[in-house]
Design an enzyme around this catalytic site. Structure first.
Site, short mmCIF file in Angstrom:
data_model
loop_
_atom_site.label_atom_id
_atom_site.label_comp_id
_atom_site.label_asym_id
_atom_site.label_seq_id
_atom_site.Cartn_x
_atom_site.Cartn_y
_atom_site.Cartn_z
N GLU A 24 0.85 -1.18 0.00
CA GLU A 24 0.00 0.00 0.00
C GLU A 24 0.89 1.23 0.00
O GLU A 24 1.65 1.46 0.94
CB GLU A 24 -0.89 -0.01 1.25
CG GLU A 24 -1.70 1.24 1.45
CD GLU A 24 -2.36 1.29 2.83
OE1 GLU A 24 -2.70 2.41 3.26
OE2 GLU A 24 -2.52 0.23 3.47
N LYS A 113 -10.87 -2.39 7.58
CA LYS A 113 -9.62 -2.19 8.30
C LYS A 113 -9.94 -1.73 9.72
O LYS A 113 -10.51 -0.65 9.90
CB LYS A 113 -8.79 -1.14 7.55
CG LYS A 113 -7.51 -0.75 8.23
CD LYS A 113 -6.68 0.15 7.33
CE LYS A 113 -6.91 1.60 7.64
NZ LYS A 113 -5.89 2.48 7.03
#
Length: 194
Positions: A24, A113
């Site tokens: 990411e 998340k």
């Protein structure tokens, strides 16, 4: 290539060589949008390159246009989930409360998340799975090698690791130390229970 490409390349070369399969790139790093197309060309199918810290519609559009294979946001926004879903790009929105996490999950997120995960710990996943047995959870924030093992054992879909993995690699730190940390995380994830 943007000036950030060199730093990204140094670090990604090590991570990819160690077997990390997903990275990411965060929007808190200057030049991320500009760097992504070149990084995708360089690493091809060897690693999924996502864009993180997406907090608004224009950044989401720019990330999709730059070729992000997935998106991560630290917030619970059904509008962002819907926009990403319409664009055909997986999104992992962040949240902490059951309401936030379930709202994003039920809006079509690929996973949610738990952020900041260090605040609640791996036992929180068991608590979430009571009312939401199918929810896919990725802990982020405060996840190191030890807690990553506990989260994976608790059933996390994946773990998101920043500082404990990267250390000082972006500021000139030893790449050999980064390689050792990356290999340890890869081994941990490879040995997770099925």
């Amino acid at each position: 290539m943007a000036s950030g490409d060199t730093a990204y390349q140094r670090v990604l070369d090590v991570l990819v060589e160690a077997g990390i399969g997903s990275v990411e790139l965060t929007l808190t790093t200057p030049g991320t949008f500009e760097a992504l197309p070149g990084l995708r060309e360089r690493y091809g199918d060897r690693v999924d390159l996502g864009i993180g810290t997406v907090t608004n519609s224009s950044d989401l559009s720019a990330a999709v246009e730059a070729g992000a294979t997935y998106l991560v946001t630290p917030i619970s926004s059904t509008a962002l989930v819907e926009q990403a879903t319409a664009a055909g790009v997986p999104i992992v929105p962040g949240g902490l409360t059951p309401t936030e996490l379930f709202g994003s999950w039920s809006a079509g997120a690929s996973a949610v998340k738990v952020f900041p995960a260090g605040t609640v710990g791996p036992g929180y996943l068991k608590d979430l799975r009571g009312p939401f047995p199918d929810i896919e959870v990725v802990p982020s924030g405060g996840v190191d090698l030890t807690s990553a093992a506990a989260w994976l054992k608790a059933g996390a879909a994946a773990v998101s690791v920043g500082g404990p993995l990267l250390g000082d690699a972006f500021s000139g730190g030893q790449l050999s130390a980064l390689a050792e940390r990356a290999k340890a995380f890869v081994e941990l994830c490879a040995s997770r229970p099925s």
